[in-house]
Design a protein around this motif. Structure first.
Motif, PDB file in Angstrom:
ATOM      1  N   ASN A 177     -15.387  17.233   4.895  1.00  0.00           N
ATOM      2  CA  ASN A 177     -13.829  16.954   4.960  1.00  0.00           C
ATOM      3  C   ASN A 177     -13.445  16.018   4.407  1.00  0.00           C
ATOM      4  OD1 ASN A 177     -14.016  18.229   7.702  1.00  0.00           O
ATOM      5  ND2 ASN A 177     -15.259  16.245   8.756  1.00  0.00           N
ATOM      6  N   GLU A 178     -14.641  15.466   3.258  1.00  0.00           N
ATOM      7  CA  GLU A 178     -13.941  14.273   1.707  1.00  0.00           C
ATOM      8  C   GLU A 178     -15.087  14.912   0.652  1.00  0.00           C
ATOM      9  OE1 GLU A 178     -16.061  10.544   3.289  1.00  0.00           O
ATOM     10  OE2 GLU A 178     -15.056  11.017   5.565  1.00  0.00           O
ATOM     11  N   GLY A 179     -14.202  16.021   0.582  1.00  0.00           N
ATOM     12  CA  GLY A 179     -14.350  16.264  -1.254  1.00  0.00           C
ATOM     13  C   GLY A 179     -15.938  16.708  -1.615  1.00  0.00           C
TER      14      GLY A 179
ATOM     15  N   TYR B 190     -24.392  10.157  -0.074  1.00  0.00           N
ATOM     16  CA  TYR B 190     -24.645  10.683   0.746  1.00  0.00           C
ATOM     17  C   TYR B 190     -26.377  10.911   0.959  1.00  0.00           C
ATOM     18  CZ  TYR B 190     -19.913  12.036   2.403  1.00  0.00           C
ATOM     19  OH  TYR B 190     -17.985  11.863   2.755  1.00  0.00           O
TER      20      TYR B 190
ATOM     21  N   LYS C 216     -19.461  13.667  -3.800  1.00  0.00           N
ATOM     22  CA  LYS C 216     -19.629  12.262  -2.244  1.00  0.00           C
ATOM     23  C   LYS C 216     -21.068  12.853  -2.238  1.00  0.00           C
ATOM     24  CE  LYS C 216     -16.425   9.650  -1.209  1.00  0.00           C
ATOM     25  NZ  LYS C 216     -16.585   8.919  -0.884  1.00  0.00           N
TER      26      LYS C 216
ATOM     27  N   LYS D  50     -17.847  24.339  -2.456  1.00  0.00           N
ATOM     28  CA  LYS D  50     -17.860  23.778  -1.314  1.00  0.00           C
ATOM     29  C   LYS D  50     -18.649  24.453  -0.044  1.00  0.00           C
ATOM     30  CE  LYS D  50     -14.487  21.183   0.865  1.00  0.00           C
ATOM     31  NZ  LYS D  50     -13.813  20.145   1.025  1.00  0.00           N
TER      32      LYS D  50
ATOM     33  N   ASN E 224     -19.305  15.658   6.863  1.00  0.00           N
ATOM     34  CA  ASN E 224     -18.694  15.167   5.611  1.00  0.00           C
ATOM     35  C   ASN E 224     -18.598  15.513   4.368  1.00  0.00           C
ATOM     36  OD1 ASN E 224     -18.735  12.900   7.417  1.00  0.00           O
ATOM     37  ND2 ASN E 224     -20.387  11.582   6.975  1.00  0.00           N
TER      38      ASN E 224
END
Length: 733
Positions: free
Chosen positions: A365-367, A375, A371, A449, A362
C-alpha cells in the motif's frame, strides 16, 4: 562496622574456596563437551552474531521521589541497550550531555504498583515499626499510579505516572530491565559461569539451604553480595534494630539507609576479593588445561570408577526416594510448566507473524521497496520492544506450582518465569534475524513490488517452520532443566541424613593429580541426577508423543536441513537503513557542531526501539516549588552515622555532587573499557553496584553491567536518540 567486615570476610573466604574447587571441574567439563559435543538438536534458525548495540530501548518522562528534599521531580529517563535506567534532570540536560542524575542497575529488584504493598513489605522488613493507622506513612504518592523498585538490601526508588496507560508501559520497560540485569552472568561463559553458580549452590547446601534461590540475580559480585547479606542481614537487624530512634516511619527510613550502606560496603569487599580469586584461577588455567588435554581419557576413567562406587552405595536409597517422593509428581509439575510456557511461545510466533504480515501490507500500500529499509529496521528490533513482547512475557505470569512448591522447597516460581521469558526473546530475535537474512538474499534478485510481496510471504512461511522446530527443542530442554531444578535439591535434602556423612570415604578413590577436576560432591550429585533423569526424559517424551502443546517427537530430527542458510549468516550484518532507506537520517536532531555532525553522520543515530514521552512541563497535582540547587541532608543521617560507628557511614551527598544515594562522593573509580559485545568476556568485567558512583566515560552506552552511576562534570556521554515530540509520537522505531 568491624564485626560486619569480619563476618563478610569470613563468608567470602568460605565461598571462594568452593569457587576455586568448582573452577577445575567446570574447566574439565567444558573441554570434555568441546570434544564430545552436547548432543543437542541443531538449531534451524540463525542467531545474531553481532548484537544490535546502538539502540535505545525506551525514553520518556516520569516523576521520581527525592528522599533528601521529600519532593517529587520530573525526570527525563532512557534505557540504553545495556538496560541501565538513566535518569536526567530533564530532556534539555540529556541533549546538552549534562551528566545524568543516576544510572540504575535493577538486578534483584521487584516492581511494586501500590504504595500499600510497599508499606507492608517495609513493615515486615523491620519488626515493630508498623505505623499506627492515621499516622503519616513513609511515602505518599501524588497520583494513583506509582511504580516502586524494591530490593531486600539496597536502596529503593520511587516513581509515579499520570495515567494507568503510562504506568503499564513503564512497568513493562522496567520489568525488561530487571529481567536483563538479573541474567547478569554471560551465557557464553562456559567455565567461570558454571563454576560460580555451582559454587553458590554447593555453599548454600553446606548451610542446609536447598532449592531455588530468589536472589541469584545480577553479575557475580551482586550475587555474592546477596549471599553475604542473606547471612549478615538478620544479625544486623538484631544488633541495630533496637537502637533506632524516632517514630516508626523514621526508624523504617533509617533502616533502609543503613541496609543500603552496609550493602555497598559488602559489595566493595566482595568485588575486590572475587576479582583477586578470579585472577588467580585464570593464571592457573593454562597449566590445568595442559593436564586435561594430556590425561583426558584417564580423568574420565577415574571419574567413572568413582561414580560406579558411589552409585552402588546410594542407588537403593535413591531409587526408593524417587519412586515414592518424585515420580508421582513429575506429570503435574510438567503440565504446570508446559501450559504457560507453550502459550508464551505461541504468542511469540503470532506476534512475529502479525508484524511481518503488517509490513507486507504496508509494502503493497505504501510505495514498495522504497520504504522497505525503514520497515525492516523496525522489525529487526522487535525482540527488544518491551511493549510488543509484553503479551508473550505475561503468559508466564499464570505459572503456579500450587502444593508442589512447599513439597519441593521451591521458594518462588520467578526463576522459571524469567528463564522462559529469556528463551522467548532469544527465539523471537532468531526468527527475525533469519527472516532478515533470507529476505536480503531475495532482494539481490531485484524483485518488482508484486514479487517482493510474494517473497516476503514465502520467507515468512519458511521461517515459521524453522521456528516451530526450534521452539519445540528449546521448550523441551527448558522443561527437562526445570524438572531437574525442582527435583534434585529435594532428593539431595532427603538423602543427606543417610548419605552425606559417608561421602568423604570415597575421596581416596581419586588419583591426586586429578583431584582438581573430580570432586566427590559433584560426582555424587551427578549420580543422584541420573536416578531421576530417566523419569524426566520419559515424561517430556510422552508429552511430545501426544503432541501436547505443539512439541515435536524426539524422532523428528532436522540435521542441517538448510546448509546454504548458515553460509548466508557468515556475511556482514545487514544495515537496512543504509542500504534501502531513502530518508537518510530523517528526524534526528540537528547537530550543533561540525564534530557532532561527523559523529551523527558516522553513527547515523542510535535507533530507538520504542518511545513514550509526556509533556516536559506537566506538573504533579502538588509540588510546585522549584528544585533546590543543593539538597539538604536527611535529618536521620547523623543518628545512622552514630549507629554504624566510624567504619561505615551513610553519608548525605556533598552539595557539589548530584549523587543522591549515600555513597561517598570521593570514591569514583575510573571507567574501564567495556569488552567488545561480539567476543566472549575475558577476565572480570567491571562490576558496578546499584547506587555506586562512577564516571560515564565512553561516548555511547557501554556493554558493561552498569550499576547506578553519576558522571563527573568533565565527562559527556553522547547518547543519541530520536527527536520526540511532547505527544509521544514515535519518530523512529
Amino acid at each position: 562496622a568491624g564485626w560486619m567486615g569480619e563476618k563478610t570476610g569470613k563468608t567470602l573466604t568460605e565461598f571462594l574456596q568452593f569457587y576455586e574447587d568448582q573452577y577445575g571441574v567446570a574447566l574439565f567439563n567444558s573441554m570434555r563437551h568441546e570434544i564430545e559435543g552436547t548432543g543437542l538438536p541443531q538449531a534451524q534458525l540463525l542467531w545474531r552474531k553481532v548484537p544490535l548495540d546502538e539502540r535505545i530501548i525506551f525514553s520518556g518522562n516520569l516523576f521520581q521521589y527525592q528522599e533528601d528534599s521529600k519532593k517529587w521531580r520530573n525526570r527525563f529517563s532512557l534505557v540504553p541497550h545495556n538496560y541501565g535506567l538513566v535518569l536526567y534532570d530533564n530532556k534539555v540536560a540529556y541533549e546538552r550531555q549534562v551528566p545524568p542524575r543516576a544510572v540504575i542497575n535493577s538486578a534483584g529488584y521487584k516492581i511494586l504498583t501500590s504504595v500499600d504493598q510497599y508499606l507492608e513489605l517495609i513493615g515486615n522488613s523491620l519488626p515493630g515499626t508498623t505505623a499506627k493507622s492515621g499516622s503519616a506513612p513513609i511515602l505518599k504518592c501524588p497520583t494513583q499510579f506509582p511504580l516502586i523498585l524494591w530490593h531486600p538490601y539496597a536502596r529503593h526508588y520511587y516513581f509515579c505516572m499520570m495515567t494507568e496507560a503510562e504506568q503499564d508501559k513503564w512497568q513493562a520497560v522496567l520489568q525488561d530491565c530487571i529481567r536483563h540485569c538479573n541474567n547478569g552472568i554471560p551465557e557464553d561463559s562456559k567455565v567461570e559461569g558454571p563454576a560460580f553458580t555451582d559454587a553458590i549452590r554447593m555453599y548454600r547446601q553446606s548451610k542446609e539451604l536447598y532449592g531455588t534461590w530468589e536472589m541469584l540475580c545480577g553479575n557475580e559480585v551482586q550475587i555474592l553480595s546477596n549471599l553475604v547479606m542473606e547471612e549478615l542481614g538478620p544479625e544486623l537487624k538484631a544488633e541495630l534494630g533496637p537502637r533506632l530512634k524516632g517514630k516508626p516511619q523514621e526508624r523504617q527510613r533509617q533502616w533502609i539507609q543503613i541496609s543500603d550502606a552496609v550493602y555497598r560496603m559488602v559489595y566493595e569487599q566482595a568485588k575486590a576479593r572475587f576479582e583477586e580469586v578470579l585472577s588467580k584461577v585464570q593464571q592457573m588455567r593454562p597449566a590445568m588445561q595442559a593436564v586435561i588435554r594430556t590425561d583426558m581419557d584417564q580423568i574420565i576413567t577415574s571419574k567413572e570408577h568413582l561414580a560406579s562406587k558411589i552409585r552402588a552405595f546410594i542407588l537403593p536409597k535413591a531409587e526408593v526416594c524417587v519412586r515414592n517422593h518424585v515420580q508421582p509428581y513429575i506429570p503435574s509439575i510438567l503440565e504446570a510448566l508446559m501450559v504457560p510456557t507453550s502459550q508464551g511461545f505461541t504468542e511469540v510466533r503470532d506476534v512475529f507473524f502479525k508484524e511481518v504480515t503488517d509490513m507486507n501490507l504496508n509494502v503493497i500500500n505504501e510505495g514498495g521497496i522504497d520504504k522497505l529499509g525503514e520497515y525492516m529496521e523496525k522489525l529487526s528490533r522487535l525482540a527488544y520492544h518491551p511493549l510488543k513482547m509484553q503479551s508473550c512475557y505475561e503468559k508466564m505470569e499464570s505459572l503456579r506450582l500450587d502444593g508442589l512448591q512447599q513439597r519441593f522447597d521451591v521458594s518462588s516460581t520467578s526463576v522459571f518465569k524469567q528463564r522462559a521469558q529469556i528463551h522467548m526473546r532469544e527465539q523471537m530475535d532468531n526468527a527475525v534475524y533469519t527472516f532478515e537474512t533470507l529476505l536480503h538474499q531475495e532482494l539481490g534478485k531485484g524483485p518488482t513490488k508484486e514479487e517482493l510481496c510474494k517473497s516476503i510471504q514465502r520467507v515468512l512461511e519458511r521461517v515459521l517452520k524453522k521456528y516451530d522446530y526450534d521452539s519445540s527443542s528449546v521448550r523441551k530442554r527448558f522443561f527437562r532443566e526445570a524438572l531437574l531444578q525442582v527435583s534434585i535439591p529435594f532428593l539431595l535434602k532427603k538423602l543427606a541424613p543417610t548419605c552425606k556423612s559417608e561421602l568423604p570415604r570415597f575421596q581416596e578413590l581419586i588419583f591426586e593429580d586429578f583431584a582438581k577436576f573430580i570432586l566427590v560432591e559433584n560426582t555424587y550429585e551427578e549420580v543422584v541426577l541420573q536416578t531421576v533423569m530417566k523419569d524426566i526424559l520419559q515424561a517430556v517424551k510422552e508429552a511430545a508423543v501426544q503432541r501436547k502443546h505443539n512439541l515435536y517427537r524426539d524422532s523428528m530430527v532436522m540435521h542441517n536441513s538448510d546448509p546454504n542458510l548458515h553460509l548466508l549468516a557468515e556475511g556482514a550484518p545487514i544495515d537496512w537503513g543504509e542500504e534501502y532507506s531513502n530518508s537518510g537520517g530523517g528526524g534526528s536532531s540537528s547537530p550543533s557542531t561540525p564534530e557532532a555532525a561527523t559523529l551523527s553522520e558516522k553513527r547515523r543515530r542510535a535507533k530507538q526501539v520504542v518511545s513514550v514521552v509526556q509533556d516536559e512541563e506537566a506538573g504533579l497535582p502538588f509540588e510546585a516549588s522549584p528544585e533546590p540547587p543543593s539538597p539538604a541532608s536527611p535529618d536521620s543521617v547523623t543518628e545512622i552515622q552514630g549507629l554504624l560507628a566510624q567504619g561505615l557511614r551513610a553519608e548525605s551527598p556533598p552539595p557539589a555532587s548530584p549523587l543522591l544515594n549515600g555513597a561517598p562522593a570521593g570514591e569514583s573509580p575510573q571507567p574501564e573499557a567495556a569488552p567488545e559485545a561480539s567476543s566472549p568476556p575475558a577476565s572480570p568485567r567491571q562490576h558496578l553496584l546499584p547506587g555506586k558512583a562512577v564516571d560515564l566515560g565512553p561516548p555511547k552506552p557501554s556493554d558493561q553491567e552498569t550499576g547506578e552511576q553519576v558522571s563527573s562534570p568533565s565527562s559527556h556521554p553522547a547518547l543519541h536518540t530520536t527527536t520526540e515530540d511532547s505527544a509521544g509520537v514515535q519518530t523512529e522505531f
